[in-house]
Design a protein around this motif. Structure first.
Motif, short mmCIF file in Angstrom:
data_model
loop_
_atom_site.label_atom_id
_atom_site.label_comp_id
_atom_site.label_asym_id
_atom_site.label_seq_id
_atom_site.Cartn_x
_atom_site.Cartn_y
_atom_site.Cartn_z
N ILE A 196 1.00 9.70 6.19
CA ILE A 196 0.28 8.73 5.44
C ILE A 196 0.30 7.41 6.11
O ILE A 196 1.48 6.83 6.00
CB ILE A 196 0.31 8.76 4.00
CG1 ILE A 196 0.18 9.99 3.30
CG2 ILE A 196 -0.65 7.83 3.41
CD1 ILE A 196 0.70 9.96 2.00
N ILE A 244 -3.29 13.45 9.41
CA ILE A 244 -2.93 12.02 9.14
C ILE A 244 -4.08 11.34 8.22
O ILE A 244 -5.06 11.73 8.39
CB ILE A 244 -2.97 11.25 10.36
CG1 ILE A 244 -1.87 11.84 11.50
CG2 ILE A 244 -2.98 9.78 10.21
CD1 ILE A 244 -1.95 11.20 12.75
N LEU A 245 -3.55 10.78 7.06
CA LEU A 245 -4.43 10.07 6.47
C LEU A 245 -4.24 8.47 6.64
O LEU A 245 -3.27 8.20 6.45
CB LEU A 245 -4.11 10.33 4.94
CG LEU A 245 -4.75 9.43 3.70
CD1 LEU A 245 -6.22 9.43 3.78
CD2 LEU A 245 -4.30 10.00 2.26
N LEU A 279 0.84 -1.27 -0.01
CA LEU A 279 -0.08 -0.18 -0.16
C LEU A 279 0.88 1.32 0.00
O LEU A 279 0.32 2.29 -0.88
CB LEU A 279 -0.93 0.08 1.24
CG LEU A 279 -1.96 1.05 1.29
CD1 LEU A 279 -2.84 0.97 0.10
CD2 LEU A 279 -2.84 0.88 2.42
N GLU A 301 -7.92 11.87 8.50
CA GLU A 301 -9.04 11.26 7.41
C GLU A 301 -8.81 9.85 7.58
O GLU A 301 -7.54 9.61 7.27
CB GLU A 301 -8.66 12.10 6.04
CG GLU A 301 -9.33 11.32 4.98
CD GLU A 301 -10.88 12.02 4.67
OE1 GLU A 301 -10.94 12.94 5.45
OE2 GLU A 301 -11.30 11.63 3.69
N TYR A 339 -9.57 6.22 6.08
CA TYR A 339 -10.01 5.49 4.99
C TYR A 339 -9.79 3.98 5.17
O TYR A 339 -8.85 3.33 5.42
CB TYR A 339 -9.36 5.69 3.74
CG TYR A 339 -9.90 5.10 2.63
CD1 TYR A 339 -11.52 5.24 2.20
CD2 TYR A 339 -9.42 3.79 1.94
CE1 TYR A 339 -12.00 4.48 1.34
CE2 TYR A 339 -10.13 3.12 1.08
CZ TYR A 339 -11.50 3.31 0.85
OH TYR A 339 -11.91 2.85 -0.02
N ASP A 340 -11.05 3.46 5.36
CA ASP A 340 -11.21 1.92 5.72
C ASP A 340 -11.81 0.95 4.79
O ASP A 340 -12.86 1.10 4.26
CB ASP A 340 -12.15 1.87 6.95
CG ASP A 340 -12.34 0.49 7.67
OD1 ASP A 340 -12.14 -0.35 6.74
OD2 ASP A 340 -12.57 0.62 8.78
N MET A 341 -10.88 0.35 4.07
CA MET A 341 -11.04 -0.48 2.83
C MET A 341 -12.15 -1.62 3.15
O MET A 341 -12.93 -1.79 2.51
CB MET A 341 -9.91 -1.21 2.42
CG MET A 341 -8.93 -0.21 1.74
SD MET A 341 -7.57 -1.12 0.99
CE MET A 341 -6.57 0.06 0.58
N ILE A 342 -11.97 -2.14 4.41
CA ILE A 342 -13.07 -3.33 4.80
C ILE A 342 -14.26 -2.68 4.84
O ILE A 342 -15.31 -3.45 3.99
CB ILE A 342 -12.63 -3.91 6.09
CG1 ILE A 342 -11.01 -4.42 5.88
CG2 ILE A 342 -13.73 -5.03 6.43
CD1 ILE A 342 -10.62 -4.66 7.40
N THR A 386 -9.18 3.05 14.93
CA THR A 386 -9.60 4.39 15.20
C THR A 386 -8.48 5.09 16.02
O THR A 386 -8.22 4.29 17.14
CB THR A 386 -10.88 4.53 16.03
OG1 THR A 386 -11.80 3.62 15.39
CG2 THR A 386 -11.25 5.93 16.31
N LEU A 387 -7.76 6.09 15.68
CA LEU A 387 -6.65 6.65 16.40
C LEU A 387 -7.01 7.71 17.36
O LEU A 387 -8.04 8.48 17.11
CB LEU A 387 -5.77 7.22 15.52
CG LEU A 387 -5.03 5.98 14.31
CD1 LEU A 387 -4.49 7.08 13.10
CD2 LEU A 387 -4.33 5.10 14.94
N PHE A 440 -4.78 4.64 7.02
CA PHE A 440 -5.32 3.60 5.99
C PHE A 440 -5.32 2.29 6.95
O PHE A 440 -5.80 1.15 6.42
CB PHE A 440 -4.42 3.13 4.85
CG PHE A 440 -4.44 4.02 3.71
CD1 PHE A 440 -5.72 3.93 2.83
CD2 PHE A 440 -3.72 5.12 3.58
CE1 PHE A 440 -5.90 4.74 1.76
CE2 PHE A 440 -4.07 6.18 2.63
CZ PHE A 440 -5.14 5.97 1.73
N THR A 441 -4.93 2.30 8.26
CA THR A 441 -5.24 1.17 9.12
C THR A 441 -6.30 1.32 9.60
O THR A 441 -7.02 2.40 9.61
CB THR A 441 -4.28 1.43 10.47
OG1 THR A 441 -4.97 2.33 11.21
CG2 THR A 441 -2.70 1.95 10.19
N SER A 442 -7.09 0.06 9.55
CA SER A 442 -8.59 0.04 9.98
C SER A 442 -8.69 0.32 11.46
O SER A 442 -9.97 -0.10 11.91
CB SER A 442 -9.54 -0.98 9.47
OG SER A 442 -8.36 -1.90 8.73
#
Lengths: 211, 211
Positions: A146, A169-170, A90, A186, A188-191, A176-177, A172-174
């Motif tokens: 990122i 921060i962008l 990724l 921002e 983004y959660d692919m699942i 919640t930070l 992509f880890t699913s």
DNA sequence: AAATAATTGTTATTACAATAACATTGTTTT
DNA sequence: AAAACAATGTTATTGTAATAACAATTATTT
């Protein structure tokens, strides 16, 4: 204050407008832009109104001028630097996406924990060991990170990033930070995206034939 | 009809609940779920109300039951198959994400035009040349396609996918795709996401100190 | 030159989503 | 057993975003 959704569309407008500019075109109408991006002409005009640009009636909007106004909004006047955390597939994919410079954002460094992936240039970006996070972020004055690493270490890395001065921060880890409220995230959660598509597909299949 | 945003949250709820279930926990309160995902307890309760599940007062929601209800909504009763188009870095990243089976979605095939990437197994997924698109999609009865190819050929591929019977697309190419209206599209545009983060970072830096 | 048509800019309305308020109910405590 | 508490379920309110309507204006046509 410009609404979030308008900001998103402005980004897309600009990319479309840049294409048109390459083709030497000078003007375009709200309905052209709307059709290209599957929006309504009203929405396009409203967005353009919000950023304070005015076209000319019967002629439309000057492509060049509109790009400039959008760029002023999105980019401001100074460049902004970003780093990538995690040079797996990724991370590499995103590096490639941004190897062509668009806008004022530049990816200035990448980090990983894998010794095979550090201290060399990957996809055109200098890659460091995460131990150097604070140092490099300060040197490059990066403000955006990122996150394309595995969920396990994400919160820990995030804390370090915030400490080093990262303001956006962008993710992509699913997961919640947790961050201070002056840091913009921002997610983004692919699942979730895929499960959402699956849901609506299932719905449309189930409702086939019914009105 | 369940709102789109609720569907997104349900996906996240389920993942969190599954974690809790692994830890042998039996019940949880709306405010716990809310805190974990940065939401309000009201929102959580409202979502759960919408899917028709009821907890017990003073005790909260049964984790196991709630997972089941959410799964029934998101997954339905039958499995749904997906394919990936484009086995570059992004395609591989997504394959890895989904190699652990969650939910009822299964990635059953991948496609590429590069002969080095076809007719073998990549990240656990059988990879074919795009010429076999129609055949394989029909054989596997896939209904979802994940587009991780370059923008150039995306519309052409999309037309083929629709013809082959694909009903949902998760689109990572940053172009706007034309599809019949019974095909559900979820667009994800990395460039826009990053530009959005950059904008809000810039805003917050500019407004530092002001209230 | 007047009328028409086409496009913009703005206001008004509607729709959707999130938040807040509150009534209800079951559990615990005294 | 009664009172207090803490959680849920639901309705009401607010806020945000999208859509629609329309007035204003400019170019074109007759």
């Amino acid at each position: 204050m410009i609404p979030e959704k308008t900001i998103e569309r402005l980004s897309k407008y600009r990319r479309y407008l840049l294409e048109k500019l390459e083709k030497q075109e000078e003007y375009l109408y709200s309905h052209e832009l709307a059709a290209a991006l599957h929006l309504t002409p009203e929405q396009v005009r409203r967005d353009i109104m919000l950023i304070g640009y005015t076209g000319t009636q019967r002629k439309g909007y000057s492509i060049k001028e509109l790009i400039d106004v959008i760029s002023k909004i999105l980019d401001g006047d100074k460049k902004i630097n970003a780093v990538i955390i995690g040079m797996g597939h990724l991370g590499k994919a995103i590096s490639n996406y941004f190897s062509i410079k668009r806008s004022n954002i530049e990816i200035v460094a990448a980090f990983d924990i894998d010794s095979n992936k550090v201290d060399r240039i990957i996809s055109g970006i200098k890659s460091y060991h995460v131990d150097n996070l604070d140092l490099i972020i300060n040197e490059t004055d990066a403000k955006i990170a990122i996150l394309t690493l595995s969920p396990a270490g994400a919160q820990d890395i995030t804390d370090q990033l915030v400490y080093a001065g990262i303001k956006g921060i962008l993710n992509f880890t699913s997961i919640t930070l947790r961050v201070p409220e002056d840091v913009y995230i921002e997610n983004y959660d692919m699942i979730t995206s895929l499960e959402k598509v699956a849901y609506f597909v299932k719905e449309s299949i189930d409702n086939e034939g019914t009105l």
